[in-house]
Enzyme design. Structure first.
Site, mmCIF file in Angstrom:
data_model
loop_
_atom_site.group_PDB
_atom_site.id
_atom_site.type_symbol
_atom_site.label_atom_id
_atom_site.label_comp_id
_atom_site.label_asym_id
_atom_site.label_seq_id
_atom_site.Cartn_x
_atom_site.Cartn_y
_atom_site.Cartn_z
ATOM 1 N N ASP A 1 0.817 -1.216 0.000
ATOM 2 C CA ASP A 1 0.000 0.000 0.000
ATOM 3 C C ASP A 1 0.853 1.269 0.000
ATOM 4 O O ASP A 1 0.447 2.301 0.540
ATOM 5 C CB ASP A 1 -0.965 0.026 1.202
ATOM 6 C CG ASP A 1 -1.810 -1.225 1.259
ATOM 7 O OD1 ASP A 1 -2.252 -1.671 0.194
ATOM 8 O OD2 ASP A 1 -1.992 -1.766 2.360
ATOM 9 N N LYS B 1 2.321 2.019 -5.188
ATOM 10 C CA LYS B 1 3.118 1.522 -6.328
ATOM 11 C C LYS B 1 2.446 1.839 -7.656
ATOM 12 O O LYS B 1 3.112 2.162 -8.631
ATOM 13 C CB LYS B 1 3.326 0.007 -6.215
ATOM 14 C CG LYS B 1 4.264 -0.395 -5.108
ATOM 15 C CD LYS B 1 4.446 -1.897 -5.037
ATOM 16 C CE LYS B 1 3.256 -2.644 -4.469
ATOM 17 N NZ LYS B 1 2.918 -2.362 -3.085
ATOM 18 N N GLY C 1 -3.925 -4.276 -4.864
ATOM 19 C CA GLY C 1 -4.836 -3.256 -5.388
ATOM 20 C C GLY C 1 -4.011 -2.038 -5.758
ATOM 21 O O GLY C 1 -3.612 -1.274 -4.892
ATOM 22 N N HIS C 2 -3.701 -1.897 -7.041
ATOM 23 C CA HIS C 2 -2.879 -0.768 -7.489
ATOM 24 C C HIS C 2 -3.788 0.283 -8.121
ATOM 25 O O HIS C 2 -4.412 0.039 -9.148
ATOM 26 C CB HIS C 2 -1.813 -1.255 -8.479
ATOM 27 C CG HIS C 2 -0.841 -2.219 -7.856
ATOM 28 N ND1 HIS C 2 -0.008 -3.031 -8.569
ATOM 29 C CD2 HIS C 2 -0.573 -2.490 -6.556
ATOM 30 C CE1 HIS C 2 0.728 -3.760 -7.740
ATOM 31 N NE2 HIS C 2 0.386 -3.445 -6.514
ATOM 32 N N GLN D 1 2.322 -6.181 -3.028
ATOM 33 C CA GLN D 1 2.534 -6.190 -1.567
ATOM 34 C C GLN D 1 3.836 -5.431 -1.245
ATOM 35 O O GLN D 1 4.110 -4.447 -1.894
ATOM 36 C CB GLN D 1 2.532 -7.612 -0.982
ATOM 37 C CG GLN D 1 1.164 -8.289 -1.032
ATOM 38 C CD GLN D 1 0.829 -8.885 -2.378
ATOM 39 O OE1 GLN D 1 1.600 -9.617 -2.958
ATOM 40 N NE2 GLN D 1 -0.352 -8.578 -2.900
#
Ligand code: IMP
Length: 424
Positions: free
Chosen positions: A14, A17, A41-42, A219
Protein backbone atom coordinates in the site's frame (compact mmCIF):
# COMPACT_ATOMS: atom_id res chain seq x y z
CA UNK A 1 19.29 2.15 -18.80
CA UNK A 2 19.61 -1.65 -18.95
CA UNK A 3 16.76 -3.87 -20.06
CA UNK A 4 15.29 -4.93 -16.74
CA UNK A 5 14.10 -2.62 -13.97
CA UNK A 6 12.40 -3.86 -10.80
CA UNK A 7 9.83 -1.80 -8.91
CA UNK A 8 8.62 -3.07 -5.53
CA UNK A 9 7.07 -2.08 -2.22
CA UNK A 10 9.67 -1.21 0.43
CA UNK A 11 7.32 -1.48 3.43
CA UNK A 12 4.14 -3.46 4.19
CA UNK A 13 2.42 -2.82 0.84
CA UNK A 14 0.00 0.00 0.00
CA UNK A 15 2.91 2.39 -0.62
CA UNK A 16 1.31 3.73 -3.80
CA UNK A 17 3.12 1.52 -6.33
CA UNK A 18 0.35 1.92 -8.92
CA UNK A 19 0.90 5.64 -9.22
CA UNK A 20 4.62 5.34 -9.99
CA UNK A 21 4.35 2.18 -12.07
CA UNK A 22 1.74 3.91 -14.22
CA UNK A 23 4.05 6.88 -14.86
CA UNK A 24 7.15 4.77 -15.37
CA UNK A 25 5.31 2.45 -17.75
CA UNK A 26 5.44 5.20 -20.37
CA UNK A 27 9.19 4.47 -20.69
CA UNK A 28 8.81 0.69 -20.93
CA UNK A 29 7.78 -1.75 -23.65
CA UNK A 30 6.77 -4.47 -21.19
CA UNK A 31 5.32 -4.34 -17.70
CA UNK A 32 5.31 -7.75 -16.03
CA UNK A 33 3.85 -8.66 -12.63
CA UNK A 34 5.99 -11.28 -10.97
CA UNK A 35 4.20 -12.41 -7.80
CA UNK A 36 0.98 -12.13 -5.78
CA UNK A 37 -2.52 -12.16 -7.16
CA UNK A 38 -5.76 -10.31 -6.64
CA UNK A 39 -4.79 -9.58 -3.04
CA UNK A 40 -3.08 -6.51 -4.55
CA UNK A 41 -4.84 -3.26 -5.39
CA UNK A 42 -2.88 -0.77 -7.49
CA UNK A 43 -4.79 2.48 -7.92
CA UNK A 44 -4.53 4.12 -11.33
CA UNK A 45 -6.17 7.20 -12.84
CA UNK A 46 -7.30 7.48 -16.45
CA UNK A 47 -8.34 11.03 -17.37
CA UNK A 48 -9.34 11.56 -13.74
CA UNK A 49 -11.24 8.27 -13.49
CA UNK A 50 -10.04 5.89 -10.80
CA UNK A 51 -9.36 2.22 -11.64
CA UNK A 52 -7.91 -0.34 -9.26
CA UNK A 53 -5.69 -2.91 -10.95
CA UNK A 54 -5.60 -6.09 -8.89
CA UNK A 55 -3.92 -8.47 -11.31
CA UNK A 56 -3.34 -6.56 -14.53
CA UNK A 57 0.10 -4.92 -14.52
CA UNK A 58 0.12 -1.18 -13.90
CA UNK A 59 1.18 -0.46 -17.48
CA UNK A 60 -2.40 -1.23 -18.52
CA UNK A 61 -3.24 2.37 -19.36
CA UNK A 62 -0.33 2.75 -21.78
CA UNK A 63 -1.60 1.34 -25.07
CA UNK A 64 1.80 0.24 -26.37
CA UNK A 65 2.90 -1.74 -23.29
CA UNK A 66 2.87 -5.52 -23.41
CA UNK A 67 1.27 -6.74 -20.18
CA UNK A 68 2.54 -10.01 -18.73
CA UNK A 69 1.76 -12.11 -15.69
CA UNK A 70 4.77 -14.32 -14.94
CA UNK A 71 5.23 -17.72 -13.33
CA UNK A 72 5.33 -16.43 -9.74
CA UNK A 73 1.82 -15.02 -9.95
CA UNK A 74 -1.36 -16.65 -8.67
CA UNK A 75 -4.20 -15.85 -11.01
CA UNK A 76 -7.96 -15.63 -10.46
CA UNK A 77 -9.38 -16.09 -13.98
CA UNK A 78 -12.93 -14.82 -13.41
CA UNK A 79 -11.69 -11.71 -11.65
CA UNK A 80 -9.07 -11.14 -14.33
CA UNK A 81 -11.78 -11.08 -17.00
CA UNK A 82 -13.83 -8.63 -14.91
CA UNK A 83 -10.77 -6.40 -14.53
CA UNK A 84 -10.04 -6.49 -18.26
CA UNK A 85 -13.67 -5.51 -18.95
CA UNK A 86 -13.43 -2.61 -16.47
CA UNK A 87 -10.28 -1.22 -18.06
CA UNK A 88 -11.56 -1.75 -21.61
CA UNK A 89 -14.75 0.11 -20.68
CA UNK A 90 -12.51 3.20 -20.36
CA UNK A 91 -11.62 2.81 -24.02
CA UNK A 92 -8.17 1.23 -23.50
CA UNK A 93 -7.73 -2.17 -25.11
CA UNK A 94 -5.99 -4.78 -22.96
CA UNK A 95 -6.59 -8.12 -24.70
CA UNK A 96 -4.22 -7.77 -27.68
CA UNK A 97 -1.36 -6.90 -25.30
CA UNK A 98 -1.86 -9.58 -22.67
CA UNK A 99 0.40 -12.58 -21.99
CA UNK A 100 -0.30 -15.05 -19.20
CA UNK A 101 2.35 -17.50 -18.13
CA UNK A 102 1.38 -21.13 -18.62
CA UNK A 103 3.27 -21.74 -15.36
CA UNK A 104 1.24 -19.31 -13.21
CA UNK A 105 -0.83 -21.01 -10.50
CA UNK A 106 -4.60 -20.74 -10.80
CA UNK A 107 -6.77 -19.60 -7.89
CA UNK A 108 -9.75 -21.94 -8.19
CA UNK A 109 -13.04 -21.55 -6.26
CA UNK A 110 -11.63 -24.03 -3.73
CA UNK A 111 -8.81 -21.72 -2.63
CA UNK A 112 -10.69 -18.64 -1.32
CA UNK A 113 -12.97 -21.10 0.46
CA UNK A 114 -9.97 -22.66 2.23
CA UNK A 115 -8.52 -19.23 3.02
CA UNK A 116 -11.79 -18.12 4.65
CA UNK A 117 -12.10 -21.38 6.55
CA UNK A 118 -8.60 -21.23 7.99
CA UNK A 119 -8.91 -17.54 8.89
CA UNK A 120 -12.24 -18.03 10.64
CA UNK A 121 -10.97 -21.07 12.59
CA UNK A 122 -7.58 -19.62 13.57
CA UNK A 123 -6.92 -18.53 17.14
CA UNK A 124 -4.71 -15.75 15.74
CA UNK A 125 -5.85 -15.01 12.18
CA UNK A 126 -3.26 -13.60 9.77
CA UNK A 127 -5.80 -11.06 8.55
CA UNK A 128 -5.43 -12.23 4.95
CA UNK A 129 -7.40 -10.67 2.10
CA UNK A 130 -9.28 -14.03 1.93
CA UNK A 131 -8.69 -14.23 -1.81
CA UNK A 132 -7.16 -17.71 -1.63
CA UNK A 133 -3.56 -16.59 -2.08
CA UNK A 134 -1.92 -18.80 0.59
CA UNK A 135 -3.86 -21.99 -0.27
CA UNK A 136 -3.06 -21.57 -3.99
CA UNK A 137 0.68 -21.21 -3.33
CA UNK A 138 0.46 -24.11 -0.85
CA UNK A 139 -1.10 -26.42 -3.46
CA UNK A 140 1.55 -25.38 -5.93
CA UNK A 141 4.26 -26.35 -3.41
CA UNK A 142 2.46 -29.64 -2.74
CA UNK A 143 2.49 -30.19 -6.51
CA UNK A 144 -1.26 -30.67 -6.69
CA UNK A 145 -2.04 -27.17 -7.94
CA UNK A 146 -3.61 -26.25 -11.26
CA UNK A 147 -1.37 -24.19 -13.52
CA UNK A 148 -2.59 -22.02 -16.39
CA UNK A 149 -1.29 -24.44 -19.02
CA UNK A 150 -3.43 -27.26 -17.60
CA UNK A 151 -6.38 -25.01 -16.82
CA UNK A 152 -6.92 -24.13 -20.48
CA UNK A 153 -6.74 -27.78 -21.58
CA UNK A 154 -10.15 -29.48 -21.02
CA UNK A 155 -8.60 -32.92 -20.50
CA UNK A 156 -6.01 -31.69 -18.03
CA UNK A 157 -8.75 -29.75 -16.19
CA UNK A 158 -10.75 -32.91 -15.66
CA UNK A 159 -7.66 -34.89 -14.64
CA UNK A 160 -6.97 -32.22 -12.02
CA UNK A 161 -10.53 -32.42 -10.64
CA UNK A 162 -10.24 -36.22 -10.39
CA UNK A 163 -6.90 -36.00 -8.63
CA UNK A 164 -8.19 -33.45 -6.13
CA UNK A 165 -11.29 -35.59 -5.41
CA UNK A 166 -9.04 -38.57 -4.71
CA UNK A 167 -6.33 -36.82 -2.72
CA UNK A 168 -7.84 -33.87 -0.89
CA UNK A 169 -10.31 -34.30 1.92
CA UNK A 170 -13.45 -32.21 1.52
CA UNK A 171 -12.74 -31.24 -2.09
CA UNK A 172 -15.33 -33.52 -3.71
CA UNK A 173 -18.16 -32.31 -1.45
CA UNK A 174 -17.18 -28.70 -2.15
CA UNK A 175 -16.95 -29.38 -5.88
CA UNK A 176 -20.40 -30.99 -6.03
CA UNK A 177 -22.07 -28.28 -3.96
CA UNK A 178 -20.71 -25.29 -5.92
CA UNK A 179 -21.60 -26.33 -9.45
CA UNK A 180 -22.42 -22.88 -10.80
CA UNK A 181 -19.18 -21.39 -9.47
CA UNK A 182 -17.10 -24.14 -11.09
CA UNK A 183 -18.96 -23.77 -14.37
CA UNK A 184 -18.16 -20.03 -14.48
CA UNK A 185 -14.58 -20.79 -13.49
CA UNK A 186 -14.04 -23.33 -16.27
CA UNK A 187 -15.86 -21.18 -18.84
CA UNK A 188 -13.30 -18.42 -18.17
CA UNK A 189 -10.54 -20.80 -19.33
CA UNK A 190 -11.82 -20.67 -22.90
CA UNK A 191 -11.70 -16.88 -22.89
CA UNK A 192 -8.23 -16.66 -21.42
CA UNK A 193 -6.71 -19.46 -23.53
CA UNK A 194 -5.48 -17.27 -26.43
CA UNK A 195 -3.17 -15.33 -24.11
CA UNK A 196 -1.64 -18.25 -22.26
CA UNK A 197 1.88 -19.27 -23.24
CA UNK A 198 5.58 -19.10 -22.42
CA UNK A 199 5.42 -15.51 -21.17
CA UNK A 200 8.88 -15.71 -19.57
CA UNK A 201 10.66 -16.88 -22.73
CA UNK A 202 8.88 -14.22 -24.80
CA UNK A 203 9.81 -11.54 -22.28
CA UNK A 204 13.48 -12.52 -22.29
CA UNK A 205 13.45 -12.65 -26.08
CA UNK A 206 11.94 -9.16 -26.24
CA UNK A 207 14.62 -7.86 -23.86
CA UNK A 208 17.35 -9.44 -26.00
CA UNK A 209 15.88 -7.55 -28.93
CA UNK A 210 16.28 -4.29 -26.98
CA UNK A 211 12.87 -3.90 -25.36
CA UNK A 212 12.70 -2.33 -21.89
CA UNK A 213 11.00 -4.45 -19.22
CA UNK A 214 9.57 -3.21 -15.93
CA UNK A 215 9.18 -6.04 -13.42
CA UNK A 216 6.45 -5.03 -11.05
CA UNK A 217 6.06 -6.44 -7.55
CA UNK A 218 2.97 -6.46 -5.36
CA UNK A 219 2.53 -6.19 -1.57
CA UNK A 220 5.84 -5.16 0.04
CA UNK A 221 9.24 -6.29 1.33
CA UNK A 222 8.10 -6.68 4.95
CA UNK A 223 5.35 -9.11 3.84
CA UNK A 224 7.83 -11.45 2.13
CA UNK A 225 7.23 -15.12 2.96
CA UNK A 226 10.85 -15.72 3.99
CA UNK A 227 12.04 -12.31 5.15
CA UNK A 228 8.86 -10.86 6.70
CA UNK A 229 7.53 -11.46 10.22
CA UNK A 230 6.32 -15.01 9.52
CA UNK A 231 3.51 -16.10 9.79
CA UNK A 232 2.13 -12.55 9.40
CA UNK A 233 3.21 -12.37 5.78
CA UNK A 234 1.85 -13.08 2.34
CA UNK A 235 2.73 -16.39 0.69
CA UNK A 236 5.03 -15.17 -2.08
CA UNK A 237 8.49 -13.75 -2.61
CA UNK A 238 7.94 -9.99 -2.62
CA UNK A 239 11.60 -8.95 -2.60
CA UNK A 240 13.55 -7.82 -5.67
CA UNK A 241 15.30 -11.15 -6.20
CA UNK A 242 11.86 -12.75 -6.68
CA UNK A 243 11.63 -11.02 -10.04
CA UNK A 244 14.56 -13.04 -11.37
CA UNK A 245 13.06 -16.29 -10.06
CA UNK A 246 9.63 -15.60 -11.55
CA UNK A 247 11.01 -14.58 -14.94
CA UNK A 248 13.75 -17.20 -14.99
CA UNK A 249 16.41 -14.55 -15.41
CA UNK A 250 20.12 -14.35 -14.74
CA UNK A 251 19.81 -12.02 -11.70
CA UNK A 252 22.85 -10.04 -12.86
CA UNK A 253 20.79 -8.78 -15.78
CA UNK A 254 18.57 -6.67 -13.52
CA UNK A 255 19.99 -3.20 -13.98
CA UNK A 256 17.94 -1.05 -11.58
CA UNK A 257 15.86 -1.70 -8.49
CA UNK A 258 13.50 0.94 -7.13
CA UNK A 259 11.45 0.79 -3.95
CA UNK A 260 8.24 2.62 -3.18
CA UNK A 261 7.72 3.86 0.37
CA UNK A 262 5.53 6.25 2.32
CA UNK A 263 6.61 9.12 4.57
CA UNK A 264 4.86 7.28 7.40
CA UNK A 265 3.95 3.61 7.75
CA UNK A 266 0.81 1.55 7.34
CA UNK A 267 -0.01 -2.09 7.70
CA UNK A 268 -3.20 -4.09 7.08
CA UNK A 269 -3.88 -7.41 8.75
CA UNK A 270 -2.29 -8.78 11.90
CA UNK A 271 1.36 -8.84 12.94
CA UNK A 272 3.89 -6.71 14.77
CA UNK A 273 4.17 -3.03 13.91
CA UNK A 274 6.61 -1.29 16.29
CA UNK A 275 5.83 2.32 15.33
CA UNK A 276 2.04 1.87 15.25
CA UNK A 277 0.08 4.81 16.68
CA UNK A 278 -2.98 3.43 18.39
CA UNK A 279 -4.19 6.88 19.38
CA UNK A 280 -5.66 10.10 18.00
CA UNK A 281 -2.45 10.71 16.03
CA UNK A 282 -2.90 7.37 14.24
CA UNK A 283 -6.58 8.17 13.56
CA UNK A 284 -5.53 11.52 12.14
CA UNK A 285 -3.07 9.88 9.74
CA UNK A 286 -5.67 7.30 8.66
CA UNK A 287 -8.31 9.94 7.96
CA UNK A 288 -5.98 12.43 6.25
CA UNK A 289 -4.10 9.78 4.27
CA UNK A 290 -7.32 7.92 3.35
CA UNK A 291 -5.73 4.75 4.62
CA UNK A 292 -8.33 2.14 3.74
CA UNK A 293 -7.49 -1.01 1.73
CA UNK A 294 -7.94 -0.76 -2.06
CA UNK A 295 -8.88 -4.46 -2.18
CA UNK A 296 -10.72 -5.11 1.08
CA UNK A 297 -11.69 -1.59 2.26
CA UNK A 298 -10.21 -2.44 5.68
CA UNK A 299 -8.83 0.47 7.74
CA UNK A 300 -5.04 0.40 7.65
CA UNK A 301 -3.01 0.60 10.85
CA UNK A 302 -0.86 3.77 10.82
CA UNK A 303 2.41 4.78 12.47
CA UNK A 304 5.65 6.74 12.17
CA UNK A 305 8.31 6.11 9.54
CA UNK A 306 10.57 3.25 10.63
CA UNK A 307 14.21 3.61 9.57
CA UNK A 308 15.11 0.24 11.13
CA UNK A 309 12.65 -1.50 8.79
CA UNK A 310 13.79 0.60 5.83
CA UNK A 311 17.47 -0.28 6.46
CA UNK A 312 16.41 -3.94 6.38
CA UNK A 313 14.50 -3.42 3.11
CA UNK A 314 17.52 -1.62 1.63
CA UNK A 315 19.85 -4.44 2.63
CA UNK A 316 17.60 -7.16 1.19
CA UNK A 317 16.76 -5.39 -2.06
CA UNK A 318 19.71 -3.11 -2.82
CA UNK A 319 17.50 -0.23 -3.94
CA UNK A 320 19.00 2.24 -6.38
CA UNK A 321 16.45 4.73 -5.13
CA UNK A 322 13.21 5.16 -3.23
CA UNK A 323 10.09 6.92 -4.43
CA UNK A 324 8.60 8.29 -1.22
CA UNK A 325 4.87 8.97 -1.31
CA UNK A 326 2.47 11.03 0.77
CA UNK A 327 4.82 13.59 2.28
CA UNK A 328 1.88 16.03 2.01
CA UNK A 329 -0.12 14.02 4.55
CA UNK A 330 2.35 15.05 7.27
CA UNK A 331 1.74 18.80 6.70
CA UNK A 332 0.12 20.39 9.75
CA UNK A 333 1.99 18.50 12.48
CA UNK A 334 4.07 20.22 15.19
CA UNK A 335 6.64 17.45 15.10
CA UNK A 336 7.38 14.37 12.98
CA UNK A 337 9.23 11.26 14.08
CA UNK A 338 11.45 8.52 12.72
CA UNK A 339 12.27 5.30 14.60
CA UNK A 340 16.04 4.95 14.40
CA UNK A 341 16.46 1.83 16.58
CA UNK A 342 14.41 -0.44 18.87
CA UNK A 343 14.68 -1.19 22.54
CA UNK A 344 13.96 -4.78 23.66
CA UNK A 345 13.33 -5.71 27.32
CA UNK A 346 16.02 -8.43 27.38
CA UNK A 347 18.05 -7.92 24.18
CA UNK A 348 18.62 -4.20 24.78
CA UNK A 349 19.10 -1.77 21.91
CA UNK A 350 18.52 -3.29 18.46
CA UNK A 351 19.86 -1.56 15.36
CA UNK A 352 18.80 -4.37 13.00
CA UNK A 353 15.22 -5.33 12.15
CA UNK A 354 14.33 -8.63 13.83
CA UNK A 355 11.96 -10.44 11.46
CA UNK A 356 11.03 -12.83 14.31
CA UNK A 357 7.53 -11.64 15.32
CA UNK A 358 7.96 -12.48 19.02
CA UNK A 359 10.98 -10.19 19.23
CA UNK A 360 9.36 -7.54 17.06
CA UNK A 361 6.17 -7.58 19.17
CA UNK A 362 8.20 -6.83 22.31
CA UNK A 363 10.28 -3.89 21.07
CA UNK A 364 9.72 -0.20 21.76
CA UNK A 365 10.88 2.22 19.08
CA UNK A 366 13.61 4.73 19.83
CA UNK A 367 12.61 7.91 18.02
CA UNK A 368 14.30 10.98 16.68
CA UNK A 369 11.90 13.94 16.51
CA UNK A 370 12.04 16.73 13.98
CA UNK A 371 10.11 19.99 13.66
CA UNK A 372 6.94 19.67 11.58
CA UNK A 373 5.67 22.12 8.96
CA UNK A 374 2.26 23.70 8.57
CA UNK A 375 2.31 24.65 4.89
CA UNK A 376 0.46 22.65 2.20
CA UNK A 377 3.11 21.32 -0.18
CA UNK A 378 1.08 20.04 -3.18
CA UNK A 379 2.32 22.84 -5.41
CA UNK A 380 6.02 22.36 -4.59
CA UNK A 381 7.94 21.05 -7.59
CA UNK A 382 11.49 21.13 -6.29
CA UNK A 383 13.25 20.08 -3.11
CA UNK A 384 14.20 23.71 -2.45
CA UNK A 385 10.55 24.80 -2.71
CA UNK A 386 9.60 22.55 0.24
CA UNK A 387 9.44 24.08 3.73
CA UNK A 388 12.84 23.81 5.44
CA UNK A 389 11.41 21.44 8.05
CA UNK A 390 10.16 19.07 5.31
CA UNK A 391 13.58 19.19 3.65
CA UNK A 392 15.17 18.32 6.99
CA UNK A 393 12.78 15.39 7.46
CA UNK A 394 13.64 13.97 4.01
CA UNK A 395 17.36 14.28 4.64
CA UNK A 396 16.82 12.57 8.01
CA UNK A 397 15.06 9.67 6.26
CA UNK A 398 18.05 9.26 3.93
CA UNK A 399 20.56 9.53 6.77
CA UNK A 400 18.81 7.17 9.20
CA UNK A 401 17.68 4.60 6.59
CA UNK A 402 20.72 4.57 4.31
CA UNK A 403 18.56 5.04 1.22
CA UNK A 404 18.72 7.51 -1.63
CA UNK A 405 15.45 9.27 -2.30
CA UNK A 406 14.77 9.38 -6.05
CA UNK A 407 11.46 11.22 -5.96
CA UNK A 408 8.80 12.46 -3.56
CA UNK A 409 5.01 12.31 -3.85
CA UNK A 410 3.46 15.55 -2.55
CA UNK A 411 -0.17 14.90 -3.51
CA UNK A 412 -2.51 12.39 -5.10
CA UNK A 413 -2.29 13.46 -8.75
CA UNK A 414 0.45 12.46 -11.19
CA UNK A 415 1.78 16.04 -11.32
CA UNK A 416 2.22 16.12 -7.53
CA UNK A 417 5.83 14.98 -7.61
CA UNK A 418 9.33 16.18 -7.02
CA UNK A 419 12.23 14.39 -8.72
CA UNK A 420 15.35 14.58 -6.58
CA UNK A 421 17.85 12.79 -8.75
CA UNK A 422 18.04 10.80 -11.91
CA UNK A 423 15.10 8.40 -11.55
CA UNK A 424 14.50 5.33 -13.76
P1 IMP B 1 -2.81 -12.64 1.78
O1 IMP B 1 -1.78 -12.11 0.84
O2 IMP B 1 -4.22 -12.37 1.34
O3 IMP B 1 -2.59 -14.08 2.13
O4 IMP B 1 -2.64 -11.83 3.16
C1 IMP B 1 -1.49 -11.98 3.98
C2 IMP B 1 -1.09 -10.65 4.60
O5 IMP B 1 -0.65 -9.77 3.56
C3 IMP B 1 -2.22 -9.91 5.31
O6 IMP B 1 -1.67 -9.19 6.39
C4 IMP B 1 -2.73 -8.95 4.26
O7 IMP B 1 -3.37 -7.83 4.81
C5 IMP B 1 -1.41 -8.56 3.59
N1 IMP B 1 -1.59 -8.14 2.20
C6 IMP B 1 -1.86 -8.90 1.12
N2 IMP B 1 -1.92 -8.17 0.02
C7 IMP B 1 -1.67 -6.90 0.38
C8 IMP B 1 -1.54 -5.67 -0.35
O8 IMP B 1 -1.66 -5.61 -1.58
N3 IMP B 1 -1.27 -4.57 0.39
C9 IMP B 1 -1.06 -4.62 1.73
N4 IMP B 1 -1.15 -5.74 2.45
C10 IMP B 1 -1.44 -6.88 1.77
Amino acid sequence: MGNYTVLIGAQWGDEGKGKWADTLAAQFDWVARYQGGNNAGHTLYYHGKKVVAHQIPSGALHPTCTLALLSGVVLNPVQLLAEIAEIEALGVSVRPRLLLSDKAAVITPWHPYLDQLSESKAETPIGTTRKGIGPTYADQSLRIGLRMGAYIDPQAQQAWVRKMCQQVEGFEAFYRSHEAEWATFFAAAKELAPWVGPAEALCREAARAGKQVLLEGAQGTLLDLAHGSYPFVTSSCTVAAGAAVSLGLDPRKISKIYGIGKAYLTRVGSGPFPTELEDAQGEWLRAKGQEFGATTGRPRRCGWFDAVAMRYAQEINGFDGIYLNKLDILSGLDEVKIAIAYSHPTLGRLENYPADPTILEAVTPIYESYPGWKEAIETCRSFEALPLAAQGFLRAIERTSGVRLAAIGVGPQPEHRIYLSEAV
